[in-house]
Design a protein around this motif. Sequence first.
Motif, short mmCIF file in Angstrom:
data_model
loop_
_atom_site.label_atom_id
_atom_site.label_comp_id
_atom_site.label_asym_id
_atom_site.label_seq_id
_atom_site.Cartn_x
_atom_site.Cartn_y
_atom_site.Cartn_z
N ILE A 226 0.86 -1.18 0.00
CA ILE A 226 0.00 0.00 0.00
C ILE A 226 0.89 1.23 0.00
O ILE A 226 1.73 1.39 0.87
N ARG A 227 0.68 2.08 -0.99
CA ARG A 227 1.47 3.31 -1.07
C ARG A 227 1.05 4.29 0.02
O ARG A 227 0.03 4.12 0.66
N ASP A 228 1.88 5.30 0.19
CA ASP A 228 1.56 6.33 1.16
C ASP A 228 0.32 7.09 0.71
O ASP A 228 0.37 7.85 -0.24
N ARG A 229 -0.76 6.84 1.36
CA ARG A 229 -2.02 7.49 0.99
C ARG A 229 -2.54 8.30 2.15
O ARG A 229 -3.68 8.15 2.57
N SER A 230 -1.67 9.14 2.69
CA SER A 230 -2.09 9.85 3.90
C SER A 230 -3.32 10.71 3.66
O SER A 230 -4.18 10.80 4.52
N ALA A 231 -3.42 11.31 2.49
CA ALA A 231 -4.56 12.20 2.27
C ALA A 231 -5.86 11.41 2.36
O ALA A 231 -6.81 11.83 3.02
N TYR A 245 -15.88 4.60 2.13
CA TYR A 245 -16.98 5.54 2.28
C TYR A 245 -16.49 6.96 2.02
O TYR A 245 -17.14 7.75 1.34
N TYR A 246 -15.32 7.25 2.56
CA TYR A 246 -14.75 8.58 2.39
C TYR A 246 -14.57 8.90 0.91
O TYR A 246 -14.94 9.97 0.43
N ARG A 251 -15.04 12.68 -1.46
CA ARG A 251 -14.07 13.10 -2.46
C ARG A 251 -14.79 13.60 -3.69
O ARG A 251 -15.36 12.80 -4.42
N SER A 252 -14.75 14.89 -3.91
CA SER A 252 -15.44 15.37 -5.11
C SER A 252 -14.56 15.11 -6.34
O SER A 252 -15.03 14.71 -7.38
#
Lengths: 278, 145
Positions: A226-231, A245-246, A251-252
Amino acid sequence: MLAYTTYSESGGVGKTTLTANLADAHSQQGRDVLVIDLDPQQGSLSYLLDIPTSRDDDVADNIARHLIDEPKGDFNELIRETSYGFDVVPSHGMLENLPQLLMKAQNLAEDLGEEFSPNDRLRQVLIDADIQREYDTIIIDPPASPGPHLYNAVSATRSLLLPVKPTGKGMQSIAGIEDILTNLEANLDIDLGVLAVVPNGIGSTSDQEDYLEEIQQLGYDAPVTIRDRSALFEGSWDQRCTAYYYYGHHRSHKRAYEAETLDKLRELARHIEEVGDQ
Amino acid sequence: MTNGMKSGAGSDPFSDSSSDEEPPEESEPQSEKSEETAETTSPSKADDDSSPNKKSQAPDSGQNGDTLPYIFARHSVKDSRKMIQYFLREDTQETEKDARHAVEDELGTDVPLTDIREALVRVGANHPDEIADELRDWGYRLKEE
């Protein structure tokens, strides 16, 4: 029945995030999933999933009470539904004192000449509540430190999922896990398996092929990284929901690489199902 | 395989209420997956097909020989940068946002706006002709013979 504990020796590797999203992914794949939050800390899975807990109300029934055989009600009544298709047994503040409580309970049981295995309580509770009739997947999220929370989780699942941060320190912690797990097997007298190691939060610096090789040399399977997906993940913590869900609701601008990460988590869930179903 | 620990599932905790059970049938060790994961995860550091501006960009754009690439050498995004004010029209800001999304999708990771802006300047600087064309569209006159 698929049952596993997510375990990492160090914090901050995304253990709880991974647990929530794997639960979501398993449930998207049509499985009946129960997640058990054994981590008494604020910021645990119950927090992430926005599950109301009666954390400081010791009178209310909670999982710790069941573990020390002092339940106030039926175990099934502890189970909460989430908006994501899976169910959760929430954490409770009383879990903080679990080591002492278990010791007291054990002493009492011994005085009464009854059997009490402090590290095998959760498994007993689950069996008594006939949980395996309702669910085909159980994931347990214990705190990172060794202790009765972890022992009970491991004893109840026998299989582990190990998220690691692919840094030098992260690799050391894999090596450390070896020792911990070998001890667990010996002390609890059970066979343990590692369903997968999940390198999580890989940045572009990491020489991940090296890490993967090291993991494999240790004899483990690392089906996805899993890559760094902090956002994405921090966003899901902010909104207190799973990343699926997010992504779907908050996420527009849909980012292709985030969708890819969510696909990977689904792939990981499928892989775990294949290896772990028994 | 390591001492005692194995890849795969552990024993079934719910097999029976008795806790000693036979080891699970088979857990095939899986180790062939590395190419698949490796391939999706390491974005190439250099942009391969933008050769025209390669030379002029090389000296200090990102990587200097054996030192760390720029984004790994700095402590924060503002390190070694001076703040320059930008005045942008709204539609340019939109364009910038689109470019950022496109670049992020390409790299598969988030990129700070500050990095995007500097990269836009550097790449733009290597395309004076196109910049001139753009400015002509804005009304700058052709150079007289």
